[in-house]
Design a protein around this motif. Structure first.
Motif, short mmCIF file in Angstrom:
data_model
loop_
_atom_site.label_atom_id
_atom_site.label_comp_id
_atom_site.label_asym_id
_atom_site.label_seq_id
_atom_site.Cartn_x
_atom_site.Cartn_y
_atom_site.Cartn_z
N GLY A 285 -38.92 -32.03 5.84
CA GLY A 285 -38.23 -32.49 7.03
C GLY A 285 -37.70 -33.91 6.91
N LYS A 286 -37.89 -34.54 5.76
CA LYS A 286 -37.38 -35.89 5.53
C LYS A 286 -36.35 -35.84 4.39
N PHE A 287 -35.37 -36.72 4.46
CA PHE A 287 -34.26 -36.67 3.52
C PHE A 287 -33.95 -38.07 2.99
N PRO A 288 -33.37 -38.14 1.80
CA PRO A 288 -33.03 -39.46 1.25
C PRO A 288 -31.68 -39.94 1.78
N VAL A 289 -31.46 -41.23 1.68
CA VAL A 289 -30.10 -41.75 1.72
C VAL A 289 -29.56 -41.54 0.31
N LEU A 290 -28.51 -40.77 0.18
CA LEU A 290 -28.03 -40.39 -1.15
C LEU A 290 -26.51 -40.47 -1.21
N ILE A 291 -26.01 -41.16 -2.19
CA ILE A 291 -24.58 -41.17 -2.51
C ILE A 291 -24.47 -40.64 -3.93
N LEU A 292 -23.91 -39.46 -4.08
CA LEU A 292 -23.83 -38.79 -5.38
C LEU A 292 -22.38 -38.53 -5.72
N ASP A 293 -21.92 -39.15 -6.80
CA ASP A 293 -20.52 -39.06 -7.22
C ASP A 293 -20.47 -38.38 -8.59
N LEU A 294 -20.07 -37.12 -8.59
CA LEU A 294 -20.01 -36.32 -9.82
C LEU A 294 -18.56 -36.16 -10.25
N ARG A 295 -18.26 -36.49 -11.51
CA ARG A 295 -16.91 -36.31 -12.06
C ARG A 295 -16.96 -35.26 -13.16
N VAL A 296 -16.10 -34.26 -13.06
CA VAL A 296 -16.07 -33.19 -14.06
C VAL A 296 -14.61 -32.91 -14.43
#
Length: 644
Positions: A285-296
């Motif tokens: 029930g808890k979540f991270p602060v997440l910035i995920l930048d994937l380049r493909v």
């Protein structure tokens, strides 16, 4: 002669139908127009919103602009500068490519476009009303483009009535803008509402500067950089971003930004990979602060899946899943929350977030609260039931209509609930059955859900957590925490039914970590928030501070607890009524104040708890839907001992 029934729809109707796929709400318009500005090479983008976008959306950029002829063509269906043939679909590098956004937006709104392309002597202006074009007309406009969208869905009232409140729509827009601020840190964004600044970024190209503009310094300073897996080195792929440590968890997933080739996406594969990787570090029930930048490489993904372009497909989903999982796991590897005991994995967890440099270092292990909230770690004082717990509330009636007056104290030696039958009514039974899916993963198949107790009495306390009792049908077990939670919740509902929740002032104001959308809610709903027991003020430094919180007997007023409680209230505010928000807050207050697993009770106390539980409207499920009482019938016991 049969009448022909099939006909070809005219262009206006087709565009309105298409608008339902591309333009779902004001946030969809903002997304499409920001993406057009980015594709135009803008380094500055201004977003101005009025009345949640229902009155006006204005996007201004300093991109390359358009010639008068291109400006006209831009509003034609499937006209685009991004691709020219079928092969281009295999290697899309722009955010837009379908040529649907502007025609569909203009079909359901009043649009004004002003633009100027370098090399043209002057700019031009085009206006559209429900898709009907006027212009282009000459206009002195600097290099770039400005699009103003007014009265969205004015000609499709069926769509307009399904829009939510301006505050709700504004929150959706805010999230979209913030995602792109972090996705394009090299672009200077300015985001305003009715000419009042909400947030802005400096366009420095530094991702941390963009994150700072969205989340503020308190969140940004604690973020950890994502570690790129070594396997990406020669793959043509890259991954970067930031994630918060487990002790900085948030109550909702709206703090997650996922970008693939700089496109903001909501893809099931990525969500599952993130969830699976975070499950070892963050409480349920808890979540991270997440910035995920994937380049493909563009040929490895398919972005032509949905008109809104928020869904994509990967050519090798298993590999992408593994990459995301590995990146999060390795980034948090020095901050692991390891089970302290295989027998108590649900109640004991190590929270010593220190790098594992020396295996001989002793790891501090403490009890997790019942609700899994890591912010509540304070030494528990010796448990004493408050006076209100030992005293029956006034005006309560049992099944035999025997009422108890206020302040009547329970005599634990002469149980008042003996020789009575407590039967769950039909509506309560329905509530219990509908909440059963919430209990997946819990194993109690040997037990029968309880809807009736006949002549109940408590025999003992098991593990300082469960109350063992018997009635005419056999053995029953009461979870003391959720039982007390039900009692306290009913008391709180009666106390605050028609009045504001009592507030208690804080000795020192607590600074808040807020999203721009949350800051908006607080500014606009100060009175409503005050009725919930919170006083929030904005100081000269621009930060918001809590100065009072709902009154509580528990010492849970540490900074993180207050932040979590207010975040839970603000999360989903736009889609809930005040009655729902207040009820959810009372549920949380009851949960925090209730006795916990591991708290020893005396015989008078457990008898008092059962007495009060059986006087509630629904004594068999807690406010969150968990079962309070389970049963092992006499028949089941006899079968187990081979007596039957």
């Amino acid at each position: 002669m049969a009448t022909e029934k099939i006909k070809i729809l005219d262009g206006e109707v087709i565009n309105r139908i298409a608008a339902g796929e591309v333009v779902e709400r004001p946030a969809s318009v903002v997304k499409e127009l920001i993406e057009n500005a980015i594709d135009a090479g803008a380094t500055k983008i201004e977003v101005e919103i009025k009345e949640g976008g229902q009155k006006s959306i204005e996007i201004t950029d300093n991109g390359e602009g358009m010639t008068p002829n291109d400006a006209l063509l831009a509003f034609m269906p499937h006209a685009t500068s991004k691709i020219s043939n079928d092969e281009d679909l295999e290697t899309i590098t722009t955010l837009g490519f379908r040529g649907e956004a502007l025609p569909t937006i203009s079909a359901v709104s009043h649009v004004t476009l002003s633009t100027h392309c370098e090399g043209e002597p002057t700019g031009c202006r085009i206006t559209l009303d429900g898709g009907k074009i006027r212009g282009p007309e000459p206009e002195a406009y600097p290099k770039g483009t400005r699009i103003i969208v007014k009265n969205l869905f004015y000609n499709t009232p069926a769509r307009r009535k399904f829009l939510k409140s301006p505050a709700s729509e504004m929150a959706q827009i805010s999230d979209i803008v913030c995602h792109y601020i972090m996705g394009y840190p090299e672009i200077a964004f300015k985001f305003t509402k009715s000419n009042i600044k909400i947030t802005s970024s400096n366009g420095s190209g530094n991702l941390l500067d963009a994150v700072l503009a969205v989340y503020g310094p308190e969140v940004t300073k604690n973020l950890l950089p994502l570690k790129e897996p070594a396997s990406l080195a020669s793959s043509g792929m890259s991954l970067r971003g930031f994630i918060s440590p487990p002790n900085q968890a948030r109550p909702s997933s709206r703090y997650t930004t996922t970008l693939v080739n700089r496109r903001v996406v909501k893809t099931k594969l990525l969500n599952q990979a993130i969830s699976r990787a975070c499950s070892a570090f963050f409480p349920k029930g808890k979540f991270p602060v997440l910035i995920l930048d994937l380049r493909v490489p563009p040929e490895l993904i398919d972005v032509n899946v949905h008109p809104q372009k928020t869904e994509i497909r990967f050519k090798d989903e298993r590999w992408v899943f593994a990459i995301i999982w590995e990146a999060i796991q390795t980034s948090l590897s020095g901050l692991k929350m390891v089970s302290a005991s295989t027998q108590q994995t649900s109640t004991q967890t190590s929270i010593d977030f220190q790098p594992e440099l020396d295996p001989t270092i002793e790891t501090k292990t403490i009890e997790l609260p019942e609700d899994g909230n890591l912010s509540m770690f304070t030494p528990a004082p010796e448990f004493k039931l408050p006076d209100s717990y030992r005293t029956m509330p006034s005006g309560v009636t049992l099944s035999d209509n025997q009422s108890f007056s206020q302040n009547q104290t329970i005599n634990s030696n002469n149980s008042n609930y003996a020789n009575r039958v407590f039967d769950l009514n039909e509506s309560a039974t329905e509530t219990f059955s509908t909440t059963r899916p919430l209990l997946q993963g819990q194993s109690y198949s040997a037990f029968t859900p309880v809807v009736k107790l006949s002549n109940p009495k408590i025999l003992a306390q098991l593990k300082n957590t469960y109350l063992l009792g018997e009635d005419d049908e056999g053995l029953f077990i009461v979870d003391q925490h959720v039982a007390h939670e039900r009692v306290l919740f009913d008391q709180l509902v009666r106390t605050y039914k028609d009045k504001a929740i009592t507030a208690q002032p804080l000795l020192f104001p607590v600074p808040l970590k807020l999203l721009p959308s949350e800051r908006l809610i607080i500014k606009e709903q100060l009175d409503q928030i005050k009725n919930l027991g919170f006083s929030v003020e904005q100081e000269e430094d621009g930060l918001f501070y809590v100065t009072s919180v709902p009154v509580s007997d528990k010492k849970t007023n540490d900074n993180q607890s207050i932040q979590n409680l207010l975040s839970e209230i603000l999360n989903g505010w736009e889609g809930r009524s005040m009655a729902e928000i207040k009820t959810d807050l009372l549920k949380t207050m009851a949960c925090k104040a209730a006795i916990k697993a591991g708290d020893p009770l005396t015989a008078p106390e457990w008898n008092s708890l059962l007495e009060q539980l059986l006087r509630t409207d629904n004594p068999f499920t807690c406010p969150h839907g968990r079962p309070i009482v389970l049963r092992l019938t006499t028949r089941q016991i006899e079968v187990g001992f081979l007596r039957a």
